[in-house]
Design a protein around this motif. Structure first.
Motif, mmCIF file in Angstrom:
data_model
loop_
_atom_site.group_PDB
_atom_site.id
_atom_site.type_symbol
_atom_site.label_atom_id
_atom_site.label_comp_id
_atom_site.label_asym_id
_atom_site.label_seq_id
_atom_site.Cartn_x
_atom_site.Cartn_y
_atom_site.Cartn_z
ATOM 1 N N LYS A 200 40.959 -9.919 41.007
ATOM 2 C CA LYS A 200 39.742 -10.315 41.740
ATOM 3 C C LYS A 200 38.501 -9.987 40.914
ATOM 4 C CE LYS A 200 40.326 -8.637 46.003
ATOM 5 N NZ LYS A 200 40.166 -8.377 47.444
ATOM 6 N N ARG B 26 36.190 -12.922 39.357
ATOM 7 C CA ARG B 26 34.782 -12.937 39.772
ATOM 8 C C ARG B 26 33.882 -12.757 38.551
ATOM 9 N NH1 ARG B 26 35.780 -9.392 45.264
ATOM 10 N NH2 ARG B 26 36.295 -11.183 46.561
ATOM 11 N N PHE C 124 33.678 -18.973 44.732
ATOM 12 C CA PHE C 124 34.049 -17.616 45.128
ATOM 13 C C PHE C 124 35.546 -17.398 44.975
ATOM 14 C CE2 PHE C 124 34.169 -19.923 49.179
ATOM 15 C CZ PHE C 124 35.347 -19.471 49.770
ATOM 16 N N VAL C 125 35.899 -16.132 44.992
ATOM 17 C CA VAL C 125 37.285 -15.745 44.722
ATOM 18 C C VAL C 125 37.781 -14.842 45.851
ATOM 19 C CG1 VAL C 125 38.786 -14.463 43.122
ATOM 20 C CG2 VAL C 125 36.875 -15.804 42.214
ATOM 21 N N THR C 126 38.964 -15.104 46.361
ATOM 22 C CA THR C 126 39.548 -14.187 47.352
ATOM 23 C C THR C 126 40.941 -13.792 46.874
ATOM 24 O OG1 THR C 126 40.561 -15.916 48.692
ATOM 25 C CG2 THR C 126 38.329 -15.321 49.266
ATOM 26 N N GLY C 127 41.462 -12.759 47.488
ATOM 27 C CA GLY C 127 42.808 -12.327 47.099
ATOM 28 C C GLY C 127 43.460 -11.561 48.224
ATOM 29 N N ASN D 4 39.808 -26.313 50.480
ATOM 30 C CA ASN D 4 39.977 -25.014 51.146
ATOM 31 C C ASN D 4 39.736 -25.133 52.649
ATOM 32 O OD1 ASN D 4 40.422 -22.146 51.002
ATOM 33 N ND2 ASN D 4 38.252 -21.893 51.465
ATOM 34 N N TRP E 199 27.915 -14.094 52.502
ATOM 35 C CA TRP E 199 29.314 -13.723 52.655
ATOM 36 C C TRP E 199 29.682 -12.526 51.808
ATOM 37 C CZ3 TRP E 199 31.561 -19.352 52.634
ATOM 38 C CH2 TRP E 199 31.132 -19.971 53.811
ATOM 39 N N GLY E 200 28.648 -11.877 51.337
ATOM 40 C CA GLY E 200 28.887 -10.570 50.742
ATOM 41 C C GLY E 200 29.636 -10.591 49.429
ATOM 42 N N GLU E 201 29.501 -11.699 48.685
ATOM 43 C CA GLU E 201 30.220 -11.686 47.423
ATOM 44 C C GLU E 201 29.580 -10.707 46.448
ATOM 45 O OE1 GLU E 201 30.474 -14.391 43.734
ATOM 46 O OE2 GLU E 201 31.338 -15.476 45.423
ATOM 47 N N ILE E 202 30.473 -10.084 45.653
ATOM 48 C CA ILE E 202 29.987 -9.117 44.677
ATOM 49 C C ILE E 202 29.139 -9.821 43.628
ATOM 50 C CG2 ILE E 202 30.726 -7.516 42.863
ATOM 51 C CD1 ILE E 202 33.325 -7.228 44.554
HETATM 52 P P1 0O2 Z 1 32.454 -9.787 53.688
HETATM 53 O O1 0O2 Z 1 31.155 -10.423 53.932
HETATM 54 O O2 0O2 Z 1 32.564 -8.384 54.205
HETATM 55 O O3 0O2 Z 1 33.593 -10.649 54.128
HETATM 56 P P2 0O2 Z 1 36.494 -7.378 48.378
HETATM 57 O O4 0O2 Z 1 37.508 -7.055 47.313
HETATM 58 O O5 0O2 Z 1 36.229 -6.243 49.343
HETATM 59 O O6 0O2 Z 1 35.240 -7.978 47.831
HETATM 60 P P3 0O2 Z 1 38.163 -8.377 50.359
HETATM 61 O O7 0O2 Z 1 37.569 -7.630 51.508
HETATM 62 O O8 0O2 Z 1 39.473 -7.893 49.828
HETATM 63 O O9 0O2 Z 1 37.117 -8.529 49.200
HETATM 64 O O10 0O2 Z 1 38.332 -9.856 50.853
HETATM 65 P P4 0O2 Z 1 38.785 -11.152 50.051
HETATM 66 O O11 0O2 Z 1 39.579 -11.946 51.026
HETATM 67 O O12 0O2 Z 1 39.324 -10.904 48.716
HETATM 68 O O13 0O2 Z 1 37.391 -11.795 49.778
HETATM 69 C C1 0O2 Z 1 36.915 -12.670 50.619
HETATM 70 C C2 0O2 Z 1 35.438 -12.741 50.343
HETATM 71 O O14 0O2 Z 1 35.073 -14.113 50.143
HETATM 72 C C3 0O2 Z 1 34.792 -12.220 51.549
HETATM 73 O O15 0O2 Z 1 33.681 -11.508 51.144
HETATM 74 C C4 0O2 Z 1 34.456 -13.494 52.303
HETATM 75 O O16 0O2 Z 1 33.340 -13.312 53.110
HETATM 76 C C5 0O2 Z 1 34.190 -14.503 51.178
HETATM 77 N N1 0O2 Z 1 34.432 -15.878 51.620
HETATM 78 C C6 0O2 Z 1 33.539 -16.868 51.567
HETATM 79 N N2 0O2 Z 1 34.037 -17.985 52.048
HETATM 80 C C7 0O2 Z 1 35.288 -17.760 52.418
HETATM 81 C C8 0O2 Z 1 36.312 -18.586 52.958
HETATM 82 O O17 0O2 Z 1 36.162 -19.775 53.228
HETATM 83 N N3 0O2 Z 1 37.503 -17.970 53.171
HETATM 84 C C9 0O2 Z 1 37.697 -16.652 52.877
HETATM 85 N N4 0O2 Z 1 38.897 -16.109 53.121
HETATM 86 N N5 0O2 Z 1 36.745 -15.874 52.377
HETATM 87 C C10 0O2 Z 1 35.548 -16.414 52.131
HETATM 88 P P5 0O2 Z 1 33.674 -9.915 51.129
HETATM 89 O O18 0O2 Z 1 33.282 -9.526 49.745
HETATM 90 O O19 0O2 Z 1 34.926 -9.369 51.637
HETATM 91 O O20 0O2 Z 1 32.513 -9.600 52.096
#
Ligand code: 0O2
Ligand code: 0O2
Length: 223
Positions: free
Chosen positions: A20, A24, A41-44, A148, A219-222
């Motif tokens: 991640k 990112r 953005f990236v999720t995992g 998505n 959405w709180g992305e880093i």
């Molecule tokens: P927020 O605002 O608290 O959600 P981390 O490693 O903590 O940054 P985490 O919590 O493991 O991340 O979650 P994940 O699933 O890896 O990351 C998801 C991040 O992408 C979240 O932000 C989501 O808010 C953002 N996001 C944006 N659009 C989407 C979407 O369509 N689907 C999903 N699953 N996530 C989305 P953060 O950083 O957790 O902050």
């Protein structure tokens, strides 16, 4: 013998966290060069134990062969604005020295029967543990925001119907997958125009973040 799942999943947790940060990082590096950023953005996630067990049963995977036969225990998702970005990201990942691509599946050129589209990579990724290096498999799904949107909704309906959709819903889902893809194609057609605007805007404001319809901050992305 009872498996210690926490211990089994620990290297996968580590792989997902590290990947991640690294994926990112691609976004951050592009932003700094003021080129078009191909990663939105990236999720995992690590697959929950109950899903691992259900999938193993469904696919007849013996539990002692999970490491080599279940490739998505560690899962990463990269969301992009444009279809072209997906191929750019794939190209970028092919050149990396810290992971090795072992499987590529292009479900964009070859969509699934459900209508699903995405580009899937399975990579071998080394994690450093107290016992030395451990190679784990991770699945990286690369898709547009529209793909998505569709996949997220279809996946949530799957919980309700367990994959056995009523015919009408199945058809509607297929049609909506096509509509989502048409949206991607339309966006690709005006991509140059959009990117010029994004570039201009980011320069005007001194930061490119604000254009990304504020997904990053909301959405709180880093950063
Ligand atoms: P927020 O605002 O608290 O959600 P981390 O490693 O903590 O940054 P985490 O919590 O493991 O991340 O979650 P994940 O699933 O890896 O990351 C998801 C991040 O992408 C979240 O932000 C989501 O808010 C953002 N996001 C944006 N659009 C989407 C979407 O369509 N689907 C999903 N699953 N996530 C989305 P953060 O950083 O957790 O902050
Ligand atoms: P999750 O964690 O619920 O997403 P298989 O798993 O055998 O079907 P294979 O060959 O192992 O397929 O991998 P494949 O098909 O390349 O990727 C499987 C993953 O792709 C799924 O994971 C989904 O995340 C996604 N996917 C594939 N087809 C569809 C689809 O029709 N709709 C949606 N929404 N997602 C799809 P899992 O196993 O479902 O796990």
């Amino acid at each position: 013998m009872e498996r210690n799942w926490d211990q089994f999943l620990a290297p996968y947790e580590q792989a997902v966290s590290e990947l991640k940060v690294k994926l990112r990082g691609i976004r951050k590096q592009y932003r700094e060069t003021s080129q078009h950023v191909p990663v939105e953005f990236v999720t995992g996630r690590v697959k929950p134990v109950d899903s691992v067990l259900t999938k193993a049963k469904l696919r007849n995977i013996p539990l002692d062969r999970l490491e080599s036969e279940m490739s998505d225990i560690a899962g990463l998702r990269i969301m992009c604005q444009f279809v072209e970005d997906i191929y750019q990201v794939v190209q970028l990942l092919r050149g990396r020295k810290d992971m090795k691509i072992v499987i590529e599946r292009d479900y964009i050129a070859n969509k699934k029967a459900s209508g699903y589209r995405s580009y899937h990579l399975v990579v071998e990724y080394p994690v450093q543990t107290l016992e030395g290096e451990r190679m784990v498999l991770a699945e990286i799904q690369i898709r547009t925001l529209a793909m998505n949107f569709w996949a997220t909704i279809e996946h949530s309906l799957n919980y309700k119907y367990q994959g056995d959709f009523p015919e009408e819903i199945r058809e509607r889902l297929k049609r909506s997958a096509e509509a989502a893809y048409q949206l991607d194609e339309e966006m690709s057609n005006i991509r140059v125009e959009i990117q010029e605007a994004q570039h201009l805007f980011s320069h005007g404001k001194g930061t490119s973040d604000e254009f990304n319809y504020q997904t990053s901050t909301q959405w709180g992305e880093i950063k």
